[in-house]
Design an enzyme around this catalytic site. Structure first.
Site, PDB file in Angstrom:
ATOM      1  N   ASP A 109       0.849  -1.199   0.000  1.00 27.11           N
ATOM      2  CA  ASP A 109       0.000   0.000   0.000  1.00 27.11           C
ATOM      3  C   ASP A 109       0.885   1.249   0.000  1.00 27.11           C
ATOM      4  O   ASP A 109       2.033   1.207   0.439  1.00 27.11           O
ATOM      5  CB  ASP A 109      -0.868   0.032   1.266  1.00 27.11           C
ATOM      6  CG  ASP A 109      -1.988  -1.003   1.259  1.00 27.11           C
ATOM      7  OD1 ASP A 109      -2.264  -1.584   0.201  1.00 27.11           O
ATOM      8  OD2 ASP A 109      -2.568  -1.228   2.338  1.00 27.11           O
ATOM      9  N   ARG A 159      -1.431  -0.660  -8.504  1.00 23.61           N
ATOM     10  CA  ARG A 159      -2.819  -0.327  -8.166  1.00 23.61           C
ATOM     11  C   ARG A 159      -2.913   1.203  -8.179  1.00 23.61           C
ATOM     12  O   ARG A 159      -2.102   1.874  -7.539  1.00 23.61           O
ATOM     13  CB  ARG A 159      -3.166  -0.837  -6.767  1.00 23.61           C
ATOM     14  CG  ARG A 159      -4.533  -0.331  -6.270  1.00 23.61           C
ATOM     15  CD  ARG A 159      -4.662  -0.388  -4.755  1.00 23.61           C
ATOM     16  NE  ARG A 159      -4.684  -1.733  -4.243  1.00 23.61           N
ATOM     17  CZ  ARG A 159      -4.300  -2.051  -3.001  1.00 23.61           C
ATOM     18  NH1 ARG A 159      -3.861  -1.134  -2.161  1.00 23.61           N
ATOM     19  NH2 ARG A 159      -4.341  -3.300  -2.590  1.00 23.61           N
TER      20      ARG A 159
HETATM   21  C1  LIG Z   1      -8.765  -1.262  -3.306  1.00 23.60           C
HETATM   22  C2  LIG Z   1      -8.323   0.070  -2.811  1.00 23.60           C
HETATM   23  C3  LIG Z   1      -7.072   0.198  -2.249  1.00 23.60           C
HETATM   24  C4  LIG Z   1      -6.624   1.459  -1.812  1.00 23.60           C
HETATM   25  N1  LIG Z   1      -5.327   1.598  -1.385  1.00 23.60           N
HETATM   26  C5  LIG Z   1      -4.878   2.834  -1.054  1.00 23.60           C
HETATM   27  C6  LIG Z   1      -3.514   3.064  -0.750  1.00 23.60           C
HETATM   28  O1  LIG Z   1      -2.679   2.155  -0.755  1.00 23.60           O
HETATM   29  N2  LIG Z   1      -3.124   4.337  -0.457  1.00 23.60           N
HETATM   30  C7  LIG Z   1      -4.015   5.389  -0.462  1.00 23.60           C
HETATM   31  O2  LIG Z   1      -3.616   6.531  -0.216  1.00 23.60           O
HETATM   32  N3  LIG Z   1      -5.322   5.184  -0.724  1.00 23.60           N
HETATM   33  C8  LIG Z   1      -5.773   3.952  -1.026  1.00 23.60           C
HETATM   34  N4  LIG Z   1      -7.101   3.781  -1.327  1.00 23.60           N
HETATM   35  C9  LIG Z   1      -8.082   4.851  -1.025  1.00 23.60           C
HETATM   36  C10 LIG Z   1      -8.221   5.833  -2.157  1.00 23.60           C
HETATM   37  O3  LIG Z   1      -7.044   6.576  -2.303  1.00 23.60           O
HETATM   38  C11 LIG Z   1      -9.396   6.802  -1.905  1.00 23.60           C
HETATM   39  O4  LIG Z   1      -9.185   7.515  -0.721  1.00 23.60           O
HETATM   40  C12 LIG Z   1     -10.736   6.106  -1.795  1.00 23.60           C
HETATM   41  O5  LIG Z   1     -10.854   5.042  -2.696  1.00 23.60           O
HETATM   42  C13 LIG Z   1     -11.888   7.109  -2.091  1.00 23.60           C
HETATM   43  O6  LIG Z   1     -11.786   7.590  -3.390  1.00 23.60           O
HETATM   44  P1  LIG Z   1     -12.697   7.054  -4.610  1.00 23.60           P
HETATM   45  O7  LIG Z   1     -11.806   6.952  -5.783  1.00 23.60           O
HETATM   46  O8  LIG Z   1     -13.353   5.794  -4.234  1.00 23.60           O
HETATM   47  O9  LIG Z   1     -13.706   8.179  -4.953  1.00 23.60           O
HETATM   48  P2  LIG Z   1     -14.633   9.139  -4.120  1.00 23.60           P
HETATM   49  O10 LIG Z   1     -14.995  10.229  -5.058  1.00 23.60           O
HETATM   50  O11 LIG Z   1     -14.046   9.487  -2.810  1.00 23.60           O
HETATM   51  O12 LIG Z   1     -15.902   8.242  -3.844  1.00 23.60           O
HETATM   52  C14 LIG Z   1     -16.858   7.910  -4.837  1.00 23.60           C
HETATM   53  C15 LIG Z   1     -18.068   7.358  -4.098  1.00 23.60           C
HETATM   54  O13 LIG Z   1     -17.709   6.129  -3.441  1.00 23.60           O
HETATM   55  C16 LIG Z   1     -18.320   6.069  -2.182  1.00 23.60           C
HETATM   56  N5  LIG Z   1     -17.295   6.172  -1.137  1.00 23.60           N
HETATM   57  C17 LIG Z   1     -15.992   6.510  -1.308  1.00 23.60           C
HETATM   58  N6  LIG Z   1     -15.346   6.487  -0.133  1.00 23.60           N
HETATM   59  C18 LIG Z   1     -16.276   6.157   0.788  1.00 23.60           C
HETATM   60  C19 LIG Z   1     -16.239   5.980   2.198  1.00 23.60           C
HETATM   61  N7  LIG Z   1     -15.126   6.158   2.870  1.00 23.60           N
HETATM   62  N8  LIG Z   1     -17.375   5.635   2.833  1.00 23.60           N
HETATM   63  C20 LIG Z   1     -18.526   5.438   2.159  1.00 23.60           C
HETATM   64  N9  LIG Z   1     -18.623   5.594   0.821  1.00 23.60           N
HETATM   65  C21 LIG Z   1     -17.519   5.954   0.150  1.00 23.60           C
HETATM   66  C22 LIG Z   1     -19.262   7.249  -2.090  1.00 23.60           C
HETATM   67  O14 LIG Z   1     -20.524   6.851  -2.559  1.00 23.60           O
HETATM   68  C23 LIG Z   1     -18.617   8.261  -3.013  1.00 23.60           C
HETATM   69  O15 LIG Z   1     -19.528   9.196  -3.497  1.00 23.60           O
HETATM   70  C24 LIG Z   1      -7.522   2.556  -1.846  1.00 23.60           C
HETATM   71  C25 LIG Z   1      -8.789   2.420  -2.408  1.00 23.60           C
HETATM   72  C26 LIG Z   1      -9.197   1.202  -2.904  1.00 23.60           C
HETATM   73  C27 LIG Z   1     -10.536   1.116  -3.528  1.00 23.60           C
END
Ligand SMILES: Cc1cc2nc3c(=O)[nH]c(=O)nc-3n(C[C@H](O)[C@H](O)[C@H](O)COP(=O)(O)OP(=O)(O)OC[C@H]3O[C@@H](n4cnc5c(N)ncnc54)[C@H](O)[C@@H]3O)c2cc1C
Length: 282
Positions: A109, A159
């Site tokens: 990560d 990723r």
């Molecule tokens: C498989 C995976 C691994 C990841 N690994 C890392 C990593 O190693 N380092 C890192 O910095 N980040 C990591 N992340 C987190 C990522 O950086 C984002 O912070 C997170 O995915 C929210 O962004 P989004 O792209 O989903 O979009 P957003 O625009 O934030 O979300 C889109 C929609 O998804 C839903 N949603 C998103 N987040 C939430 C929540 N917390 N609770 C409820 N609903 C929500 C809501 O409906 C929102 O409107 C990871 C995410 C995923 C999916």
């Protein structure tokens, strides 16, 4: 605190290996693969780091015994990065080596910018020796375009996520529209020159743009995967899996869930409102 605990339950699969493996089996029955994360980060002492290494080594055996094809994900600050880089490298190397011998993939990560360069350096060193290790890149960082170019050159499996840490404006893009644009630019670079990108987002716009991109470039479904976090928008990802896309869920478990859950709270204002509203209801 009870509210936070309740919220934790929705983002975390449980405390134990058994609960985690059960969650993996349930996801599998819905056509969804998993990557398991033993929660923990910002470790400052060797005793705790060694417990984390032992937990991952044991988890690998549990995955094997269950006949599961689950991957594992880990954070370098859990494995001692803040204690000593070489110490951390040796810890993670043990995990990647054992995972390799069992046919399991390890994703490192990405944490906040104080750790970005050291994470990339440690990953590149592991990559020289192992194929079963991948990395994460955050689309909100200005540096990520160059990092992805470098990673593509060494055949790294990346990723791609937006990024979950609070970063200064000098280092990270702040407007969602611009983060999305950078996300798609980086995704295209991974599809063109990288190896098996993991598109990790719950953002319907980015998912739709990715589907359009792969269709327009005749990229087969087995050349990439979508990833989502346990407890978020699962139905949409079940639908993606039913459409024939490869889909993997990031399944965190264990007792050190607070920092992980605080990031989940912060990234969506509705989650914060949920907590505040319930505090006033009591
Ligand atoms: C498989 C995976 C691994 C990841 N690994 C890392 C990593 O190693 N380092 C890192 O910095 N980040 C990591 N992340 C987190 C990522 O950086 C984002 O912070 C997170 O995915 C929210 O962004 P989004 O792209 O989903 O979009 P957003 O625009 O934030 O979300 C889109 C929609 O998804 C839903 N949603 C998103 N987040 C939430 C929540 N917390 N609770 C409820 N609903 C929500 C809501 O409906 C929102 O409107 C990871 C995410 C995923 C999916």
């Amino acid at each position: 605190m009870r509210l936070i605990t309740r919220m934790a339950r929705s983002f975390v699969a449980g405390d134990t290996n058994a609960e985690a493996i059960q969650a993996v089996a349930e996801l599998r029955s819905q056509g969804i693969m998993s990557t398991l994360d033993v929660l923990g980060e910002s470790v400052k002492d060797r005793n705790t780091a060694e417990k984390a290494v032992a937990a991952y080594l044991e988890l690998l055996d549990v995955i094997k015994a269950a006949g599961s094809d689950a991957h594992i994900s880990l954070k370098l600050t859990q494995q001692g990065l803040d204690i000593d880089t070489e110490y951390c490298y040796q810890n993670v190397r043990r995990i990647v080596q054992k995972a390799g011998s069992l046919g399991t993939f390890v994703r490192i990560d990405m944490e906040g910018t104080p750790h970005t360069q050291r994470t990339l350096d440690l990953f590149s060193r592991l990559r020289q020796e192992f194929d079963n290790v991948g990395i994460v890149i955050q689309a909100y960082l200005y540096r990520s375009e160059k990092d992805i170019n470098d990673l593509n050159k060494i055949g790294a499996k990346v990723r791609l996520c937006k990024g979950a840490y609070k970063e200064p404006k000098e280092l990270a893009i702040k407007k969602m529209k611009d983060i999305r644009a950078n996300y798609m630019k980086l995704a295209a670079s991974l599809f063109r020159e990288g190896v098996y990108p993991a598109i990790a987002t719950h953002d319907f716009k980015l998912i739709a743009l990715t589907k359009d991109y792969v269709a327009a470039h005749s990229i087969p479904n087995d050349k990439f995967e979508f990833q989502f976090l346990y407890g978020i928008r699962k139905k949409s990802f079940q639908k993606l899996a039913a459409e024939g896309y490869r889909v993997r869920c990031y399944v965190p478990f264990g007792t050190h869930w607070l920092p992980y859950n605080l990031r989940r709270l912060r990234e969506r204002k509705e989650n914060v409102w949920f907590v505040i509203k319930n505090l006033f209801k009591r």
